[in-house]
Design an enzyme around this catalytic site. Structure first.
Site, PDB file in Angstrom:
ATOM      1  CG  LEU A   1     -46.068  77.001  -2.052  1.00  0.00           C
ATOM      2  CD1 LEU A   1     -45.221  76.423  -0.930  1.00  0.00           C
ATOM      3  CD2 LEU A   1     -46.433  78.451  -1.762  1.00  0.00           C
TER       4      LEU A   1
ATOM      5  CD  GLU B   1     -40.543  79.542   3.320  1.00  0.00           C
ATOM      6  OE1 GLU B   1     -40.828  80.462   4.094  1.00  0.00           O
ATOM      7  OE2 GLU B   1     -41.401  78.803   2.785  1.00  0.00           O
TER       8      GLU B   1
HETATM    9  N1  LIG Z   1     -46.140  81.889  -0.930  1.00  0.00           N
HETATM   10  C1  LIG Z   1     -46.970  81.771   0.102  1.00  0.00           C
HETATM   11  O1  LIG Z   1     -46.594  82.071   1.247  1.00  0.00           O
HETATM   12  C2  LIG Z   1     -48.371  81.293  -0.134  1.00  0.00           C
HETATM   13  C3  LIG Z   1     -49.263  81.180   0.928  1.00  0.00           C
HETATM   14  C4  LIG Z   1     -50.563  80.765   0.661  1.00  0.00           C
HETATM   15  C5  LIG Z   1     -50.944  80.451  -0.620  1.00  0.00           C
HETATM   16  N2  LIG Z   1     -50.041  80.544  -1.629  1.00  0.00           N
HETATM   17  C6  LIG Z   1     -50.433  80.266  -3.010  1.00  0.00           C
HETATM   18  O2  LIG Z   1     -51.454  81.196  -3.352  1.00  0.00           O
HETATM   19  C7  LIG Z   1     -52.409  80.567  -4.231  1.00  0.00           C
HETATM   20  C8  LIG Z   1     -53.771  80.562  -3.566  1.00  0.00           C
HETATM   21  O3  LIG Z   1     -54.082  81.886  -3.143  1.00  0.00           O
HETATM   22  P1  LIG Z   1     -55.235  82.770  -3.816  1.00  0.00           P
HETATM   23  O4  LIG Z   1     -54.931  84.182  -3.488  1.00  0.00           O
HETATM   24  O5  LIG Z   1     -55.380  82.363  -5.238  1.00  0.00           O
HETATM   25  O6  LIG Z   1     -56.546  82.267  -3.078  1.00  0.00           O
HETATM   26  P2  LIG Z   1     -56.976  82.230  -1.524  1.00  0.00           P
HETATM   27  O7  LIG Z   1     -56.930  83.580  -0.936  1.00  0.00           O
HETATM   28  O8  LIG Z   1     -56.260  81.152  -0.825  1.00  0.00           O
HETATM   29  O9  LIG Z   1     -58.478  81.756  -1.692  1.00  0.00           O
HETATM   30  C9  LIG Z   1     -59.420  82.599  -2.289  1.00  0.00           C
HETATM   31  C10 LIG Z   1     -60.786  82.105  -1.857  1.00  0.00           C
HETATM   32  O10 LIG Z   1     -60.873  82.232  -0.451  1.00  0.00           O
HETATM   33  C11 LIG Z   1     -62.178  82.647  -0.091  1.00  0.00           C
HETATM   34  N3  LIG Z   1     -62.055  83.986   0.498  1.00  0.00           N
HETATM   35  C12 LIG Z   1     -61.026  84.877   0.354  1.00  0.00           C
HETATM   36  N4  LIG Z   1     -61.244  85.950   1.118  1.00  0.00           N
HETATM   37  C13 LIG Z   1     -62.412  85.736   1.749  1.00  0.00           C
HETATM   38  C14 LIG Z   1     -63.158  86.488   2.684  1.00  0.00           C
HETATM   39  N5  LIG Z   1     -62.754  87.696   3.132  1.00  0.00           N
HETATM   40  N6  LIG Z   1     -64.317  85.971   3.134  1.00  0.00           N
HETATM   41  C15 LIG Z   1     -64.740  84.758   2.722  1.00  0.00           C
HETATM   42  N7  LIG Z   1     -64.077  83.991   1.837  1.00  0.00           N
HETATM   43  C16 LIG Z   1     -62.919  84.482   1.370  1.00  0.00           C
HETATM   44  C17 LIG Z   1     -62.999  82.584  -1.361  1.00  0.00           C
HETATM   45  O11 LIG Z   1     -63.411  81.219  -1.418  1.00  0.00           O
HETATM   46  P3  LIG Z   1     -64.751  80.670  -2.154  1.00  0.00           P
HETATM   47  O12 LIG Z   1     -64.454  80.816  -3.629  1.00  0.00           O
HETATM   48  O13 LIG Z   1     -64.831  79.256  -1.689  1.00  0.00           O
HETATM   49  O14 LIG Z   1     -65.872  81.544  -1.676  1.00  0.00           O
HETATM   50  C18 LIG Z   1     -61.954  82.889  -2.425  1.00  0.00           C
HETATM   51  O15 LIG Z   1     -62.312  82.396  -3.710  1.00  0.00           O
HETATM   52  C19 LIG Z   1     -51.863  79.167  -4.467  1.00  0.00           C
HETATM   53  O16 LIG Z   1     -51.037  79.187  -5.621  1.00  0.00           O
HETATM   54  C20 LIG Z   1     -51.030  78.911  -3.243  1.00  0.00           C
HETATM   55  O17 LIG Z   1     -50.015  77.926  -3.465  1.00  0.00           O
HETATM   56  C21 LIG Z   1     -48.769  80.971  -1.413  1.00  0.00           C
END
Ligand SMILES: NC(=O)c1ccc[n+]([C@@H]2O[C@H](COP(=O)([O-])OP(=O)(O)OC[C@H]3O[C@@H](n4cnc5c(N)ncnc54)[C@H](OP(=O)(O)O)[C@@H]3O)[C@@H](O)[C@H]2O)c1
Length: 190
Positions: free
Chosen positions: A27, A34
Site C-alpha cells: 500500500l 483505515e
Molecule cells: N488500496 C487498496 O485497497 C488495495 C487493495 C488490494 C491490493 N492493493 C495493492 O495492489 C497491488 C497488488 O495488486 P495487483 O493489481 O498488482 O495484483 P492482483 O490483482 O492482486 O494480482 C494479480 C494476479 O492475480 C491473478 N489473477 C488476477 N485476475 C485473475 C483472474 N481473473 N483469474 C485468475 N487469476 C487472476 C494472477 O495471478 P498469477 O500470476 O498467480 O496467475 C495475476 O498475476 C499491491 O501493491 C497491493 O498492496 C491495494
C-alpha cells in the site's frame, strides 16, 4: 446444479486522488484506522455462525505479511492461473467465475454470509463490471501519491448510498485526509 443462485459481491478499496492503490507490491500509505475499517467491514456478519469470504488476486495475497495471512476469521480465496497451493485454509481459483461457483456450492454456501473482493487492479475491474457486484466501499484518500497500480473508473451504474456502519465524517491520520464512500449498483439484474 448450483444450490445458491443469489451471490452478491461487494468491493472494498482505498484509492488516492490519482486513483492509485498500490506501489511496489504494497500500500502507498500507512493508515492504521483505515485498515481497521477494512477488517471491521470484511468481518461484519449478522449470523454469528457464519463468516465472510474475501477474494483477492495472487499479488494482493503476496502483499499481506506472512504472519497476517490468511486473513483471520474470513474464508480466503486467491485468484491465480499458476499457484496450486498457498496453505491448508486457502482456496485457489483460476477465475472470478470459478470463485463464485465455489461459493455457491457446499460447504461454502452454508458458512459464508458476505463476499468481498479486496483487490487488486484487474480483479476490481472484472468484479465492478460483473452482474453479481452489488456495492463498492471506497476510501477516498485526498492526496496524490506515487503509485504503480490503479483503480479503474467506477461504472456509471453505481450510485452513492449510505451504510450506517460507515462514518460520514472526513477522517485524518498521519496528516492524510480521507473519506469513506459507499456505492450501490442500480438497475441490477440480481
Ligand atoms: N488500496 C487498496 O485497497 C488495495 C487493495 C488490494 C491490493 N492493493 C495493492 O495492489 C497491488 C497488488 O495488486 P495487483 O493489481 O498488482 O495484483 P492482483 O490483482 O492482486 O494480482 C494479480 C494476479 O492475480 C491473478 N489473477 C488476477 N485476475 C485473475 C483472474 N481473473 N483469474 C485468475 N487469476 C487472476 C494472477 O495471478 P498469477 O500470476 O498467480 O496467475 C495475476 O498475476 C499491491 O501493491 C497491493 O498492496 C491495494
Amino acid at each position: 446444479m448450483p444450490l445458491k443462485m443469489d451471490i452478491k459481491i461487494n468491493i472494498i478499496v482505498a484509492a488516492c486522488s490519482n486513483r492509485g492503490i498500490g506501489l511496489n507490491g504494497e500500500l502507498p500509505w500507512k493508515l492504521k484506522k483505515e485498515l481497521a475499517h477494512f477488517a471491521f467491514l470484511t468481518k461484519r456478519v449478522e449470523d454469528k455462525n457464519k463468516t465472510n469470504a474475501v477474494i483477492m488476486g495472487r499479488k494482493t495475497w503476496d502483499s499481506i505479511p506472512e504472519s497476517r495471512r490468511p486473513l483471520a476469521k474470513r474464508t480466503n480465496i486467491v485468484l491465480s492461473r499458476n499457484s496450486k497451493y498457498l496453505g491448508p485454509e486457502v482456496h485457489i481459483c483460476n477465475s472470478l467465475n470459478a470463485a463464485v461457483e465455489l461459493l455457491k456450492q457446499p460447504p461454502l454456501c452454508d458458512i459464508v454470509e458476505n463476499v468481498w473482493v479486496i483487490g487488486g487492479s484487474s480483479v476490481y475491474e472484472e468484479a465492478m463490471k460483473s452482474n453479481f457486484c452489488d456495492k463498492i466501499y471506497l476510501t477516498n484518500i485526498k492526496k496524490e501519491l506515487d503509485c504503480d497500480t490503479f483503480l479503474s473508473e467506477i461504472p456509471n451504474d453505481f450510485k452513492e448510498t449510505i451504510d450506517p456502519d460507515v462514518p460520514a465524517a472526513e477522517q485524518e491520520e498521519n496528516g492524510i485526509c480521507y473519506e469513506y464512500k459507499v456505492y450501490q449498483k442500480i438497475n441490477t439484474s440480481l
